[in-house]
Design a protein around this motif. Sequence first.
Motif, PDB file in Angstrom:
ATOM      1  N   LYS A  57       0.824  -1.205   0.000  1.00 46.42           N
ATOM      2  CA  LYS A  57       0.000   0.000   0.000  1.00 46.42           C
ATOM      3  C   LYS A  57       0.858   1.255   0.000  1.00 46.42           C
ATOM      4  CE  LYS A  57      -1.652  -1.561   3.808  1.00 46.42           C
ATOM      5  NZ  LYS A  57      -1.049  -2.892   3.680  1.00 46.42           N
ATOM      6  N   ALA A  58       0.348   2.276  -0.683  1.00 47.34           N
ATOM      7  CA  ALA A  58       0.946   3.604  -0.588  1.00 47.34           C
ATOM      8  C   ALA A  58       0.329   4.384   0.560  1.00 47.34           C
ATOM      9  CB  ALA A  58       0.759   4.362  -1.900  1.00 47.34           C
ATOM     10  N   ARG A  59      -0.993   4.207   0.766  1.00 50.02           N
ATOM     11  CA  ARG A  59      -1.712   4.864   1.862  1.00 50.02           C
ATOM     12  C   ARG A  59      -2.851   3.963   2.305  1.00 50.02           C
ATOM     13  NH1 ARG A  59      -0.328  10.481   1.221  1.00 50.02           N
ATOM     14  NH2 ARG A  59      -0.032  11.100  -0.957  1.00 50.02           N
ATOM     15  N   LEU A  60      -3.175   4.034   3.585  1.00 49.80           N
ATOM     16  CA  LEU A  60      -4.361   3.357   4.112  1.00 49.80           C
ATOM     17  C   LEU A  60      -4.980   4.267   5.163  1.00 49.80           C
ATOM     18  CD1 LEU A  60      -4.943  -0.332   4.966  1.00 49.80           C
ATOM     19  CD2 LEU A  60      -5.599   1.406   6.612  1.00 49.80           C
ATOM     20  N   GLY A  61      -6.272   4.495   5.049  1.00 45.42           N
ATOM     21  CA  GLY A  61      -6.954   5.357   6.001  1.00 45.42           C
ATOM     22  C   GLY A  61      -8.216   4.726   6.527  1.00 45.42           C
ATOM     23  N   ALA A  62      -8.545   5.007   7.783  1.00 47.98           N
ATOM     24  CA  ALA A  62      -9.783   4.540   8.411  1.00 47.98           C
ATOM     25  C   ALA A  62     -10.808   5.670   8.359  1.00 47.98           C
ATOM     26  CB  ALA A  62      -9.520   4.126   9.854  1.00 47.98           C
TER      27      ALA A  62
ATOM     28  N   THR B 169     -21.742   2.852  10.283  1.00 45.53           N
ATOM     29  CA  THR B 169     -20.943   2.492   9.114  1.00 45.53           C
ATOM     30  C   THR B 169     -19.480   2.749   9.444  1.00 45.53           C
ATOM     31  OG1 THR B 169     -22.733   3.159   7.629  1.00 45.53           O
ATOM     32  CG2 THR B 169     -20.537   2.978   6.668  1.00 45.53           C
ATOM     33  N   THR B 170     -18.608   1.924   8.918  1.00 40.59           N
ATOM     34  CA  THR B 170     -17.179   2.183   9.037  1.00 40.59           C
ATOM     35  C   THR B 170     -16.478   1.480   7.898  1.00 40.59           C
ATOM     36  OG1 THR B 170     -15.290   2.271  10.555  1.00 40.59           O
ATOM     37  CG2 THR B 170     -16.536   0.212  10.488  1.00 40.59           C
ATOM     38  N   GLY B 171     -15.225   1.838   7.671  1.00 35.96           N
ATOM     39  CA  GLY B 171     -14.496   1.191   6.588  1.00 35.96           C
ATOM     40  C   GLY B 171     -13.117   1.785   6.412  1.00 35.96           C
ATOM     41  N   ILE B 172     -12.516   1.421   5.290  1.00 39.77           N
ATOM     42  CA  ILE B 172     -11.161   1.879   4.996  1.00 39.77           C
ATOM     43  C   ILE B 172     -11.065   2.330   3.544  1.00 39.77           C
ATOM     44  CG2 ILE B 172     -10.068   0.386   6.717  1.00 39.77           C
ATOM     45  CD1 ILE B 172      -9.277  -1.507   4.386  1.00 39.77           C
TER      46      ILE B 172
ATOM     47  N   GLN C  63     -18.726   5.858  17.163  1.00 40.10           N
ATOM     48  CA  GLN C  63     -17.326   5.870  17.581  1.00 40.10           C
ATOM     49  C   GLN C  63     -16.836   4.479  17.954  1.00 40.10           C
ATOM     50  OE1 GLN C  63     -15.327   8.565  17.496  1.00 40.10           O
ATOM     51  NE2 GLN C  63     -13.535   7.398  18.181  1.00 40.10           N
ATOM     52  N   ALA C  64     -17.668   3.696  18.648  1.00 43.30           N
ATOM     53  CA  ALA C  64     -17.254   2.356  19.072  1.00 43.30           C
ATOM     54  C   ALA C  64     -16.980   1.468  17.861  1.00 43.30           C
ATOM     55  CB  ALA C  64     -18.323   1.730  19.963  1.00 43.30           C
ATOM     56  N   LEU C  65     -17.841   1.553  16.851  1.00 46.12           N
ATOM     57  CA  LEU C  65     -17.645   0.753  15.640  1.00 46.12           C
ATOM     58  C   LEU C  65     -16.387   1.194  14.907  1.00 46.12           C
ATOM     59  CD1 LEU C  65     -18.751  -1.410  13.726  1.00 46.12           C
ATOM     60  CD2 LEU C  65     -20.127   0.362  12.631  1.00 46.12           C
ATOM     61  N   PHE C  66     -16.149   2.496  14.850  1.00 46.13           N
ATOM     62  CA  PHE C  66     -14.942   3.012  14.218  1.00 46.13           C
ATOM     63  C   PHE C  66     -13.687   2.505  14.926  1.00 46.13           C
ATOM     64  CE2 PHE C  66     -11.718   6.474  14.252  1.00 46.13           C
ATOM     65  CZ  PHE C  66     -11.286   6.348  12.931  1.00 46.13           C
ATOM     66  N   GLU C  67     -13.696   2.554  16.260  1.00 48.00           N
ATOM     67  CA  GLU C  67     -12.537   2.068  17.013  1.00 48.00           C
ATOM     68  C   GLU C  67     -12.316   0.584  16.759  1.00 48.00           C
ATOM     69  OE1 GLU C  67     -10.480   3.867  18.506  1.00 48.00           O
ATOM     70  OE2 GLU C  67     -11.515   5.758  18.908  1.00 48.00           O
ATOM     71  N   GLN C  68     -13.394  -0.161  16.617  1.00 45.59           N
ATOM     72  CA  GLN C  68     -13.294  -1.584  16.338  1.00 45.59           C
ATOM     73  C   GLN C  68     -12.638  -1.818  14.975  1.00 45.59           C
ATOM     74  OE1 GLN C  68     -17.085  -3.469  16.777  1.00 45.59           O
ATOM     75  NE2 GLN C  68     -16.277  -5.548  16.597  1.00 45.59           N
ATOM     76  N   CYS C  69     -13.020  -1.013  13.996  1.00 45.76           N
ATOM     77  CA  CYS C  69     -12.413  -1.127  12.672  1.00 45.76           C
ATOM     78  C   CYS C  69     -10.957  -0.697  12.701  1.00 45.76           C
ATOM     79  CB  CYS C  69     -13.204  -0.278  11.673  1.00 45.76           C
ATOM     80  SG  CYS C  69     -12.526  -0.263  10.001  1.00 45.76           S
ATOM     81  N   ARG C  70     -10.684   0.433  13.328  1.00 43.68           N
ATOM     82  CA  ARG C  70      -9.323   0.962  13.347  1.00 43.68           C
ATOM     83  C   ARG C  70      -8.360   0.009  14.050  1.00 43.68           C
ATOM     84  NH1 ARG C  70      -8.337   6.918  15.706  1.00 43.68           N
ATOM     85  NH2 ARG C  70      -9.136   5.882  17.560  1.00 43.68           N
ATOM     86  N   SER C  71      -8.857  -0.759  15.027  1.00 42.31           N
ATOM     87  CA  SER C  71      -7.994  -1.710  15.727  1.00 42.31           C
ATOM     88  C   SER C  71      -7.567  -2.878  14.836  1.00 42.31           C
ATOM     89  CB  SER C  71      -8.710  -2.250  16.974  1.00 42.31           C
ATOM     90  OG  SER C  71      -9.784  -3.104  16.605  1.00 42.31           O
ATOM     91  N   GLN C  72      -8.278  -3.051  13.717  1.00 42.02           N
ATOM     92  CA  GLN C  72      -7.987  -4.162  12.817  1.00 42.02           C
ATOM     93  C   GLN C  72      -6.950  -3.820  11.755  1.00 42.02           C
ATOM     94  OE1 GLN C  72      -9.269  -7.348  12.834  1.00 42.02           O
ATOM     95  NE2 GLN C  72     -10.502  -6.986  14.651  1.00 42.02           N
ATOM     96  N   VAL C  73      -6.703  -2.540  11.525  1.00 40.13           N
ATOM     97  CA  VAL C  73      -5.825  -2.134  10.428  1.00 40.13           C
ATOM     98  C   VAL C  73      -4.763  -1.167  10.922  1.00 40.13           C
ATOM     99  CG1 VAL C  73      -7.623  -2.466   8.693  1.00 40.13           C
ATOM    100  CG2 VAL C  73      -7.378  -0.224   9.769  1.00 40.13           C
ATOM    101  N   ASP C  74      -3.673  -1.129  10.211  1.00 43.42           N
ATOM    102  CA  ASP C  74      -2.573  -0.225  10.529  1.00 43.42           C
ATOM    103  C   ASP C  74      -2.730   1.015   9.657  1.00 43.42           C
ATOM    104  OD1 ASP C  74      -0.255   0.885  11.471  1.00 43.42           O
ATOM    105  OD2 ASP C  74       1.083  -0.372  10.265  1.00 43.42           O
ATOM    106  N   ALA C  75      -3.607   1.925  10.081  1.00 41.48           N
ATOM    107  CA  ALA C  75      -3.958   3.077   9.254  1.00 41.48           C
ATOM    108  C   ALA C  75      -2.907   4.177   9.352  1.00 41.48           C
ATOM    109  CB  ALA C  75      -5.319   3.619   9.660  1.00 41.48           C
ATOM    110  N   ASP C  76      -2.633   4.804   8.213  1.00 42.22           N
ATOM    111  CA  ASP C  76      -1.732   5.956   8.177  1.00 42.22           C
ATOM    112  C   ASP C  76      -2.446   7.226   8.607  1.00 42.22           C
ATOM    113  OD1 ASP C  76       0.378   4.419   6.802  1.00 42.22           O
ATOM    114  OD2 ASP C  76      -1.004   4.466   5.109  1.00 42.22           O
ATOM    115  N   CYS C  77      -3.769   7.257   8.409  1.00 44.54           N
ATOM    116  CA  CYS C  77      -4.532   8.465   8.697  1.00 44.54           C
ATOM    117  C   CYS C  77      -5.991   8.080   8.899  1.00 44.54           C
ATOM    118  CB  CYS C  77      -4.410   9.477   7.553  1.00 44.54           C
ATOM    119  SG  CYS C  77      -5.018   8.848   5.968  1.00 44.54           S
ATOM    120  N   GLU C  78      -6.789   9.049   9.272  1.00 48.86           N
ATOM    121  CA  GLU C  78      -8.221   8.821   9.429  1.00 48.86           C
ATOM    122  C   GLU C  78      -8.964  10.089   9.033  1.00 48.86           C
ATOM    123  OE1 GLU C  78      -9.071   9.552  14.087  1.00 48.86           O
ATOM    124  OE2 GLU C  78      -7.695   7.897  13.641  1.00 48.86           O
TER     125      GLU C  78
END
Length: 276
Positions: free
Chosen positions: A223-228, A264-267, A234-249
Motif C-alpha cells: 500500500k501507498a496509503r491506508l486510512g480509516a 458504518t465504518t471502513g477503509i 465511535q465504538a464501531l470506528f474504534e473496532q475497525c481501526r484496531s484491525q488495520v494499521d492506518a496511516d490516517c483517518e
Amino acid sequence: MKEFIVFTDGDVDLPAPYDKEIVMLPQYYYFEENMIYGEEQTLTREEFFAQLSRRRAYTSGVNPDFVRRRFEEALQSGKDILCITVSSGLSGSNNTIRMVADELKELYPEGRIEVVDSLSATLGSGFLCMDALEMRREGKTLEETASQIRKRVGRIDIFFVVDDFKYLVQGGRVSPSVGKIGDILDIKVILTMKNGRIEPYKKCRGINAALRNIRQIAESGEKARLGAIYVGNQALFEQCRSQVDADCEASLNLIVSSHVGPNTTGIAIEWAAEKE
C-alpha cells in the motif's frame, strides 16, 4: 511554471493537514426544502445524525454558479485549475463541474482547467487530492499532475460495512435486491466501489467477521496509503481501526453519511501499484 490550485467537491474527505490546502466545492443536504445546508448553513455531526434518525435526508450536487465563481477567481488571479471529483457514477457533480470548466475555457483561453473523475468517493478520492498536492510541491506542472492522477485512479479502493441498507436503497445508491441481503439475520455485507459504483464485495456472518475480512484485504498487497473512515458510531470506528494499521483517518462528510447512516465504518486504500 504556472501555479495551479487543487479543487474537490463535498463528497470527498481529507485528513489534516491536507484539508486546509484543498479548495472545497460544497454539496448540499436538507431535511426540509426551505432549509438547505452545506455552504453558509451547516449542522454539527450530532445535530445531523439526530435529524437523520427521525427522517430522510436529501442531497444535491455542486452549485454551478458557485463553481463558476470560484474557478473564475482562480483564473483571474493567473492560476490554473485541477479539480478531482467524486465518482460520476455516484453524483452529477462531475458533469456539472465539467460543464462549467468547458464554458470557462472559452472565456479564459489562456487558462488551463483539468477535471479528473476519481471513480471513488470520500477518503479514496481524498488520497488522489493528497497525491496532487505532493506532486505540485515537487514542481510538477498541471498537465503532468493531471496525467499521473488519472493513472492512479485504478489504485484506489474503498471497503466499508453498513448496519442498515435502508439509507443506500432510499438514496438509489444500491438496488433493493442488494439491500435485501442485509435483512438476513446477522449478515453483514462488505461493500466496495467498482467502475465508480457501489457493489457488494463479500457477505460475512456478523460485524466481527466483516472487520476481520477488511483487515485481510488491507494486508493483501503493498500500500501507498491506508486510512480509516469514521461516520457516526465511535465504538464501531474504534473496532475497525484496531484491525488495520492506518496511516490516517477522516470523518465521512455529511453528504455521503446521509446515504450510509451512522452505523458504518471502513477503509480507503491507495495501492502502491495498479490492481490487476
